[in-house]
Enzyme design. Structure first.
Site, short mmCIF file in Angstrom:
data_model
loop_
_atom_site.label_atom_id
_atom_site.label_comp_id
_atom_site.label_asym_id
_atom_site.label_seq_id
_atom_site.Cartn_x
_atom_site.Cartn_y
_atom_site.Cartn_z
N ARG A 269 -17.14 -16.06 -31.66
CA ARG A 269 -16.31 -15.23 -31.19
C ARG A 269 -15.99 -14.19 -32.60
O ARG A 269 -15.95 -12.90 -32.14
CB ARG A 269 -14.86 -15.70 -31.10
CG ARG A 269 -14.65 -16.43 -29.82
CD ARG A 269 -13.80 -17.50 -29.68
NE ARG A 269 -13.77 -17.92 -28.34
CZ ARG A 269 -13.03 -19.03 -27.83
NH1 ARG A 269 -12.65 -19.95 -28.99
NH2 ARG A 269 -13.19 -19.62 -26.84
N TYR A 407 -17.78 -12.96 -22.32
CA TYR A 407 -18.41 -14.26 -22.72
C TYR A 407 -17.75 -14.57 -24.10
O TYR A 407 -17.04 -13.76 -24.73
CB TYR A 407 -19.86 -13.91 -23.01
CG TYR A 407 -20.60 -12.92 -23.65
CD1 TYR A 407 -21.78 -12.66 -23.25
CD2 TYR A 407 -19.82 -12.11 -24.64
CE1 TYR A 407 -22.62 -11.56 -23.82
CE2 TYR A 407 -20.73 -10.87 -25.20
CZ TYR A 407 -21.92 -10.75 -24.61
OH TYR A 407 -22.75 -9.84 -25.45
N GLU A 408 -18.12 -15.71 -24.62
CA GLU A 408 -17.47 -16.45 -25.78
C GLU A 408 -15.95 -16.71 -25.42
O GLU A 408 -15.13 -16.72 -26.42
CB GLU A 408 -17.27 -15.48 -26.96
CG GLU A 408 -18.97 -15.26 -27.53
CD GLU A 408 -19.87 -16.28 -27.78
OE1 GLU A 408 -19.39 -17.23 -27.84
OE2 GLU A 408 -20.89 -15.83 -28.06
N GLY A 409 -15.77 -16.91 -24.00
CA GLY A 409 -14.30 -17.33 -23.61
C GLY A 409 -13.85 -15.86 -23.21
O GLY A 409 -13.71 -14.99 -23.91
#
Length: 600
Positions: A269, A407-409
């Site tokens: 993140r 992406y990355e949550g």
């Protein structure tokens, strides 16, 4: 100067404590070695990536792989890898600036680079046994091999631990048989190694494995996905049919896969935030150069107030993103050093340090990914009709930026995550929210001071405003936790509103602290435009805090409590001297115009 445990704030503590400008790291603090690395990465990007944008947009996957190999030959893939395993063993800030400046040419290469150096390599360096690291990491660090991360499944996205891929132990106990399906796997088309997650029997949590990519071992790939952006990033489904993994290739312990996944995402993140920064710089530069050349009504459009607003906001958001990202990066680096000094291994130190600042990692992921999208969107608008054409770089920048919010949550998950983690830290006693929240409640019951404050020092009113905005967060979060308790995680709309308050406070404070530090050492005259940007960003922050604070209070408070809280909200979001935002924007835009580029 080395920081002690006493000097270094814990993750999330920024919301209850004041940070001094001398204690933040800024891009102006880069060492000579870091500046050399930055220049080397920019040179690579300008030589290998930027001139080939059209090929990347035409889905030239082979070009992505070739550029990755060249990046490996120059050592860029191994910046964060210890020298023992063939890397450069550089510090955390250096890994961030590498990710920052290598990522602006195209989202396709940026995604391949990030997936390989981050989630493709890092889980082994942080969780692998010595044998696993010796066997695999040198190949990954040099680009001899490329890595991919096989976590997401058709039914397991944000709920990563719900994956259905299974791992069954063989009768002789020497291997596991993997069966299942993964999707959206970056680098799948050219990787030699997967970090794959599967569930053993009825375990509560998934387990991680290191899997070499051998098509004769029951591994098949779907066709390349046709995507909105990052078009030359290889993205495929991966199918496992009785795929054999030796037992010694289990990564960490059985059932530890969910923890590996979450900690990998924390690092991913903050690096994703870094990966968005140079794109914003280049979009801003391209935008102002076009605006100076393009004439309408016999006037360069850069001279029109409507365009100046865009240039000022683009530059300001970029500057804020830089300020906050490198502030957090150095905090992580300092925490790593403290843990090593306390006897932690390199692996333990990095894992625990990044985990400590997981709140800041989520904040940055959300803020910077949304700012790069806004920047690209305004870039298209400055170009007008030409911005919508594939013949100009803006539409590709906009499409590539869109994935960063997923992406990355997803940003929604990260918003709820950062507030949820802060509440958990408070419950564990790592961050004292209760004491300051109680103090804010008591303050509301007292008579406010009517003395005229002294704002003669630089940022004195702005820093007081930051302190007041923190009170808004404590007011809202304290009352919400008191009302909902452990059930607060079900109040998603409230969490989203509270997170926007938390995010904007961190970003605005970071911007002010960077500028104050540089004004003190370089002189205020050298930082006039930066001072203007800090004031502009804070002005927007106050609006966002007021809006979300009001929405939150109305959602759970009634009667006298609601009236009291709304009165406090008005008190805490009121300027004594409102900045002239029109003039401030004009000043920022004129500086960018004069330099013909993002110049901060």
């Amino acid at each position: 100067m080395e920081k002690s445990n006493k000097d270094l704030l814990r993750g999330g503590q920024f919301i209850v404590k004041e940070t001094q400008c001398k204690d933040v790291f800024t891009p102006e603090d880069f060492s000579e070695e870091q500046k050399m690395m930055k220049e080397a990465v920019i040179e690579f990007n300008d030589r290998e990536i930027i001139p080939n944008r059209a090929k990347f947009e035409a889905k030239d996957y082979a070009l992505t792989e070739t550029c990755m190999k060249k990046a490996g030959e120059l050592g860029f893939l191994g910046v964060s890898v210890p020298e023992t395993y063939g890397g450069l063993g550089m510090d955390f800030v250096s890994t961030m600036l590498t990710c920052d400046y290598i990522s602006s040419g195209t989202g396709s290469f940026s995604t391949a680079f990030g997936a390989h150096t981050g989630i493709g390599t890092m889980p082994i360096t942080l969780y692998g046994t010595e044998e696993q690291k010796q066997k695999y990491v040198p190949k990954l660090a040099t680009g001899e091999w490329f890595g991919a991360y096989a976590l997401t499944e058709p039914g397991a996205g944000s709920d990563a631990n719900s994956g259905k891929t299974t791992a069954t132990l063989s009768e002789d106990g020497k291997s596991y048989k993997i069966n299942g399906q993964k999707m959206w796997i970056s680098n799948a088309g050219f990787c030699q190694l997967f970090i794959v997650f599967a569930r053993i029997e009825d375990d509560k949590n998934i387990t991680g494995f290191i899997l070499e990519n051998d098509p004769n071992n029951g591994i098949t790939l779907g066709e390349e996905e046709h995507k909105l952006g990052i078009r030359a990033s290889s993205t495929r489904q991966v199918f496992f049919n009785d795929t054999i993994i030796p037992i010694e290739n289990m990564l960490s312990e059985r059932g530890n896969g969910f923890k590996i996944a979450m900690n990998s995402l924390n690092i991913g993140r903050i690096k994703l935030a870094a990966a968005c920064l140079d794109s914003q710089r280049r979009i801003t530069t391209t935008g102002v150069q076009y605006a100076l050349e393009r004439k309408q009504f016999k006037t360069p459009i850069a001279d029109f107030g409507a365009i100046k607003v865009k240039l000022a906001e683009m530059a300001t958001n970029t500057y804020a993103g830089e300020s906050a990202t490198y502030r957090a990066a150095k905090d992580i680096e300092d925490r790593i050093a403290l843990r090593k000094a306390a006897g932690n291994t390199d692996q333990e130190a990095e894992l625990k340090a990044v985990e400590e600042y997981a709140i800041e990692c989520s904040i940055l992921k959300v803020a910077v990914s949304e700012d790069v999208q806004k920047c690209a969107d305004e870039g298209i608008q400055i170009f007008g009709g030409m911005g919508f054409s594939e013949d100009t770089p803006m539409e590709a920048a906009w499409r590539d930026a869109r994935i960063t919010r997923i992406y990355e949550g997803t940003n929604e998950i990260n918003r709820m995550h950062c507030v949820g983690m802060l509440v958990k830290k408070a419950m564990k006693g790592h961050v004292d929210l209760l004491g300051p929240a109680t103090a804010v409640g008591n303050e509301l019951m007292s008579i406010p001071s009517f003395d005229t404050p002294d704002y003669s020092e630089l940022f004195s009113e702005e820093k007081e405003m930051i302190a007041k905005l923190k009170k808004v967060f404590l007011l809202v979060a304290g009352a919400a936790v008191q009302k909902f308790g452990t059930e607060i995680d079900k109040e998603q709309q409230l969490l989203l509103a509270a997170s926007d308050i938390l995010i904007e406070i961190y970003m605005a404070e970071s911007t002010i602290l960077r500028t104050e530090k540089n004004a003190k050492r370089f002189g205020e005259d050298t930082q006039k435009t930066q001072i203007a940007m800090a004031k502009l960003y804070l002005y927007h922050t106050v609006d966002i805090v007021e809006k979300n604070g009001k929405e939150s209070i109305i959602s759970f408070a009634e009667g006298d409590e609601q009236r009291m809280m709304l009165m406090g909200l008005r008190r805490f979001t009121k300027y004594v001297n409102y900045p002239d935002i029109v003039d401030i924007r004009r000043e920022i835009a004129e500086k960018v115009k004069a330099e013909k580029q993002y110049c901060f």
